[in-house]
Design a protein around this motif. Structure first.
Motif, PDB file in Angstrom:
ATOM      1  N   LEU A 253       0.828  -1.207   0.000  1.00  0.00           N
ATOM      2  CA  LEU A 253       0.000   0.000   0.000  1.00  0.00           C
ATOM      3  C   LEU A 253       0.862   1.256   0.000  1.00  0.00           C
ATOM      4  O   LEU A 253       0.581   2.223  -0.725  1.00  0.00           O
ATOM      5  CB  LEU A 253      -0.935  -0.007   1.219  1.00  0.00           C
ATOM      6  N   GLN A 254       1.914   1.226   0.820  1.00  0.00           N
ATOM      7  CA  GLN A 254       2.812   2.387   0.891  1.00  0.00           C
ATOM      8  C   GLN A 254       3.499   2.617  -0.453  1.00  0.00           C
ATOM      9  O   GLN A 254       3.612   3.755  -0.926  1.00  0.00           O
ATOM     10  CB  GLN A 254       3.860   2.156   1.979  1.00  0.00           C
ATOM     11  N   ASP A 255       3.942   1.530  -1.072  1.00  0.00           N
ATOM     12  CA  ASP A 255       4.595   1.643  -2.388  1.00  0.00           C
ATOM     13  C   ASP A 255       3.624   2.175  -3.435  1.00  0.00           C
ATOM     14  O   ASP A 255       3.977   3.028  -4.253  1.00  0.00           O
ATOM     15  CB  ASP A 255       5.113   0.265  -2.806  1.00  0.00           C
ATOM     16  N   SER A 256       2.392   1.681  -3.388  1.00  0.00           N
ATOM     17  CA  SER A 256       1.374   2.144  -4.331  1.00  0.00           C
ATOM     18  C   SER A 256       1.065   3.625  -4.133  1.00  0.00           C
ATOM     19  O   SER A 256       0.936   4.389  -5.099  1.00  0.00           O
ATOM     20  CB  SER A 256       0.104   1.313  -4.168  1.00  0.00           C
ATOM     21  N   MET A 257       0.972   4.035  -2.863  1.00  0.00           N
ATOM     22  CA  MET A 257       0.694   5.439  -2.559  1.00  0.00           C
ATOM     23  C   MET A 257       1.847   6.340  -3.011  1.00  0.00           C
ATOM     24  O   MET A 257       1.616   7.428  -3.548  1.00  0.00           O
ATOM     25  CB  MET A 257       0.439   5.605  -1.060  1.00  0.00           C
ATOM     26  N   ASN A 258       3.087   5.870  -2.813  1.00  0.00           N
ATOM     27  CA  ASN A 258       4.241   6.661  -3.258  1.00  0.00           C
ATOM     28  C   ASN A 258       4.240   6.837  -4.764  1.00  0.00           C
ATOM     29  O   ASN A 258       4.498   7.934  -5.286  1.00  0.00           O
ATOM     30  CB  ASN A 258       5.540   5.983  -2.809  1.00  0.00           C
ATOM     31  N   LYS A 259       3.953   5.750  -5.491  1.00  0.00           N
ATOM     32  CA  LYS A 259       3.898   5.829  -6.950  1.00  0.00           C
ATOM     33  C   LYS A 259       2.771   6.752  -7.407  1.00  0.00           C
ATOM     34  O   LYS A 259       2.928   7.515  -8.360  1.00  0.00           O
ATOM     35  CB  LYS A 259       3.712   4.436  -7.545  1.00  0.00           C
ATOM     36  N   GLU A 260       1.650   6.679  -6.721  1.00  0.00           N
ATOM     37  CA  GLU A 260       0.520   7.539  -7.075  1.00  0.00           C
ATOM     38  C   GLU A 260       0.856   9.010  -6.829  1.00  0.00           C
ATOM     39  O   GLU A 260       0.534   9.878  -7.645  1.00  0.00           O
ATOM     40  CB  GLU A 260      -0.707   7.138  -6.261  1.00  0.00           C
ATOM     41  N   ARG A 261       1.541   9.278  -5.703  1.00  0.00           N
ATOM     42  CA  ARG A 261       1.952  10.651  -5.408  1.00  0.00           C
ATOM     43  C   ARG A 261       2.941  11.166  -6.459  1.00  0.00           C
ATOM     44  O   ARG A 261       2.844  12.315  -6.900  1.00  0.00           O
ATOM     45  CB  ARG A 261       2.572  10.738  -4.011  1.00  0.00           C
ATOM     46  N   GLU A 262       3.875  10.303  -6.862  1.00  0.00           N
ATOM     47  CA  GLU A 262       4.842  10.700  -7.881  1.00  0.00           C
ATOM     48  C   GLU A 262       4.152  10.996  -9.210  1.00  0.00           C
ATOM     49  O   GLU A 262       4.501  11.952  -9.896  1.00  0.00           O
ATOM     50  CB  GLU A 262       5.884   9.586  -8.055  1.00  0.00           C
ATOM     51  N   GLU A 263       3.170  10.161  -9.572  1.00  0.00           N
ATOM     52  CA  GLU A 263       2.446  10.386 -10.823  1.00  0.00           C
ATOM     53  C   GLU A 263       1.627  11.671 -10.764  1.00  0.00           C
ATOM     54  O   GLU A 263       1.583  12.437 -11.729  1.00  0.00           O
ATOM     55  CB  GLU A 263       1.523   9.192 -11.094  1.00  0.00           C
ATOM     56  N   GLN A 264       0.991  11.912  -9.615  1.00  0.00           N
ATOM     57  CA  GLN A 264       0.229  13.145  -9.457  1.00  0.00           C
ATOM     58  C   GLN A 264       1.146  14.363  -9.529  1.00  0.00           C
ATOM     59  O   GLN A 264       0.794  15.376 -10.147  1.00  0.00           O
ATOM     60  CB  GLN A 264      -0.525  13.126  -8.123  1.00  0.00           C
ATOM     61  N   LYS A 265       2.326  14.259  -8.912  1.00  0.00           N
ATOM     62  CA  LYS A 265       3.293  15.369  -8.969  1.00  0.00           C
ATOM     63  C   LYS A 265       3.749  15.605 -10.403  1.00  0.00           C
ATOM     64  O   LYS A 265       3.873  16.754 -10.848  1.00  0.00           O
ATOM     65  CB  LYS A 265       4.488  15.077  -8.074  1.00  0.00           C
ATOM     66  N   ARG A 266       4.007  14.505 -11.130  1.00  0.00           N
ATOM     67  CA  ARG A 266       4.422  14.644 -12.525  1.00  0.00           C
ATOM     68  C   ARG A 266       3.343  15.333 -13.353  1.00  0.00           C
ATOM     69  O   ARG A 266       3.623  16.223 -14.165  1.00  0.00           O
ATOM     70  CB  ARG A 266       4.729  13.272 -13.120  1.00  0.00           C
TER      71      ARG A 266
END
Length: 232
Positions: free
Chosen positions: A64-77
Motif C-alpha cells: 500500500l505504501q509503495d502504491s501510494m508513493n507511486k501515485e503521489r509521484e504520478e500526481q506530482k508529474r
C-alpha cells in the motif's frame, strides 16, 4: 504410577484403592494430562498464526505504501506538466497581446504588414545612410529581402526605394545591414555594374516594376525614398 494428588492436595496411592476407585483415578489423571497437552499445543499454534498474520500485514502495508508513493509521484508529474503548460500558455497569451498592441500601433502610423513583418515607406527622400539612421530611430532596419515572396510584395509598391544592402565595407561583397551575406538576389539585368566607374555601393529598388528582378546598385549619396522593415 504409585500415587496421584487429588483436588484437596492429598497424595493418593492408587495401589491401595479398590478397582472402581482405581479406574476413576486413572481416567481423571489421563483427562488432565490431555487437557494440559492440548493447552500447550494450542498456545504454539496461536503464536505461529499471529506471526503469519503480522508478516502478511507488513507485506500489505508495504504494498500500500509503495502504491501510494507511486501515485503521489504520478500526481506530482501531472501537476508539473500542467504547470509548465499553463506557464507556456500564459507566455503565449502575453506575446499575442504584445503583437496585437504592436499591430495596432504600426497600422495607425501607416506601416504595411506582410508575412510577419511591418514595412514603412518614406514620403521624402534621403541618402542611403540617412535612410538607414531613420529606420533605426523607428526601431527598424532598412529592408532585408530574403525570399521571392517578399521581393514580390516590395516590387508591387512601385516606388524607387533604398533597401538595406551594401558593399561599402568590401567592394563586391554584398551584405545586409544585419551583417548577413547576400543569398537570394534579384538584380536587374547587367547589375551591379558601378555604372560609368562610379562608386555604387548601395542598393535601390529600381523603377522596373514589371520585372521580378529590379535591384540596382547606386551611389549611396543619391536621394531616394527608403523602406524600413520591423520584424514582429
Amino acid at each position: 504410577m504409585k500415587g496421584h494428588r487429588d483436588e484437596s492436595g492429598m497424595v493418593l496411592d492408587i495401589r491401595t484403592l479398590s478397582s472402581p476407585a482405581r479406574s476413576v483415578g486413572l481416567n481423571r489423571f489421563t483427562d488432565e494430562s490431555v487437557e494440559a497437552a492440548a493447552s500447550v499445543s494450542g498456545t504454539d499454534v496461536t503464536c505461529e498464526n499471529q506471526t503469519n498474520v503480522e508478516d502478511s500485514l507488513k507485506k500489505i502495508n508495504f504494498a500500500l505504501q509503495d502504491s501510494m508513493n507511486k501515485e503521489r509521484e504520478e500526481q506530482k508529474r501531472q501537476l508539473d506538466y500542467i504547470a509548465s503548460q499553463l506557464n507556456f500558455l500564459t507566455k503565449e497569451r502575453e506575446e499575442l497581446k504584445r503583437k496585437l498592441v504592436d499591430f495596432a500601433h504600426y497600422a495607425q502610423q501607416g506601416w504595411l504588414y506582410f508575412n510577419g513583418s511591418f514595412y514603412y515607406i518614406s514620403s521624402i527622400t534621403k541618402t542611403w545612410q540617412d535612410s538607414r539612421d531613420d529606420c533605426l530611430q523607428r526601431g527598424a532596419v532598412l529592408a532585408i529581402i530574403s525570399n521571392t515572396e517578399e521581393q514580390e510584395f516590395i516590387r508591387l509598391q512601385q516606388k524607387v526605394m533604398w533597401i538595406g544592402l551594401t558593399d561599402r565595407e568590401t567592394e563586391g561583397v554584398w551584405k545586409w545591414v544585419d551583417e548577413t551575406p547576400l543569398t537570394a538576389s534579384f538584380w536587374y539585368s547587367g547589375e551591379p555594374n558601378n555604372f560609368k566607374h562610379r562608386n555604387e555601393d548601395c542598393v535601390v529598388i529600381n523603377h522596373y516594376y514589371d520585372y521580378e528582378n529590379n535591384w540596382n546598385d547606386a551611389a549611396c549619396e543619391n536621394l531616394n525614398f527608403w523602406l524600413c522593415e520591423k520584424d514582429m
